[in-house]
Scaffold this motif. Sequence first.
Motif, mmCIF file in Angstrom:
data_model
loop_
_atom_site.group_PDB
_atom_site.id
_atom_site.type_symbol
_atom_site.label_atom_id
_atom_site.label_comp_id
_atom_site.label_asym_id
_atom_site.label_seq_id
_atom_site.Cartn_x
_atom_site.Cartn_y
_atom_site.Cartn_z
ATOM 1 N N THR A 12 6.589 33.183 -6.398
ATOM 2 C CA THR A 12 5.563 33.983 -5.727
ATOM 3 C C THR A 12 4.254 33.948 -6.498
ATOM 4 O OG1 THR A 12 7.237 35.477 -4.815
ATOM 5 C CG2 THR A 12 4.970 36.289 -4.897
ATOM 6 N N GLN A 40 2.597 30.816 -5.638
ATOM 7 C CA GLN A 40 2.162 30.793 -4.242
ATOM 8 C C GLN A 40 0.866 31.562 -4.013
ATOM 9 O OE1 GLN A 40 5.554 32.302 -2.115
ATOM 10 N NE2 GLN A 40 6.750 30.416 -2.367
ATOM 11 N N ILE A 41 0.688 32.675 -4.721
ATOM 12 C CA ILE A 41 -0.527 33.472 -4.505
ATOM 13 C C ILE A 41 -1.671 33.011 -5.410
ATOM 14 C CG2 ILE A 41 0.810 35.476 -3.789
ATOM 15 C CD1 ILE A 41 0.247 36.759 -6.486
ATOM 16 N N ASP A 90 0.711 40.744 -5.317
ATOM 17 C CA ASP A 90 0.995 40.354 -3.936
ATOM 18 C C ASP A 90 1.072 41.570 -3.020
ATOM 19 O OD1 ASP A 90 3.351 41.294 -5.080
ATOM 20 O OD2 ASP A 90 4.635 39.995 -3.870
#
Length: 334
Positions: A81, A84-85, A189
């Motif tokens: 994650t 991904q961000i 996130d």
Amino acid sequence: MTALTEAPNDEHLARVMLAYASEPGDRVTGRLVNDFGASETVQLALVAPGADGSEGGAVDHWRKRVSPRLNMDRARDALETTEQIGAQLLTPDDSKWPEEMNILGDHAPLALWVLGNAEHLSAEASVGIIGARAATGYGSHVAGELADGVAEQGQVVVSGGSYGIDAVAHRAALMAGGPTVAVLPGALDRLYPSGHKQLFERIATTGALVSEVPPEATPTRWRLLQRGRVIAALSSAVVVVEAGVRSSTLSVAAQAAEFGRCVGAVPGPITSASSAGSHRLMRDGIAEIVTRVDDVTMMLQRAGAHPGRTLTPDTASAQVSSSSSPARTTGPSR
């Protein structure tokens, strides 16, 4: 969930696991990680309670609290994650890790998640501008003037991303074209407060968003309080613009003073409850009076930081003595 039987060899992964299993500022986790490393600390948590002779002790109580929360799969998902961000995961072994965190000792973050330019966390001169969420018009005006002046001098404005004074300080720094750092109580996130989504996007473009909690972690009262120690550590000097007598902002100021940072407070009307905490800081000798950005510049000089504009002793003396001179009027109007 599959029971964890052994610790990972990867220190990054082990720190993420511990970040999920422990709350920010956990002294026992921090002490064990500092003494033995993250992987060994995870291994210690997996030892059966009392098996190492620590039954009933602090480590045994810590083990009962932490071990059920250790999850390697969740930590691996967190690393995915993070990528991904577009964020960075920093640990003390990384070159971009802000050395200022070391002042926190066993209470230092296990890791930092950063969205934006991590180099701003180690700026030569940074000013924490903090205050009440329910800011008055007066407080918002002063916070904007100070943040504007600090940013114009090339210094980084640090705050907590909340409504009120925090948001005003971040926005003024951005309008002045300077970098600003927002220390958040929740994961990157799940930006909090959600109403500041556009503000946070702007901050990440030229400054940095930083959090010590891993992906999916939500803000709690404890995490809101604990982010204050990170703000205090990252700031060369801290200025409280407005604070009530029970404001959590006062604890940030006290921590900054404990770390040896210069602390300032903006005086307000004696009838204003929003300034009662600021007046208390000045009365108790924790904070000095701040009325204009040049006061902050002199604080930074005493702190050994390197502000962009240097005051000569003669100029500084003249500014201190000219208490009747008007405050700065440049910068965004409010």
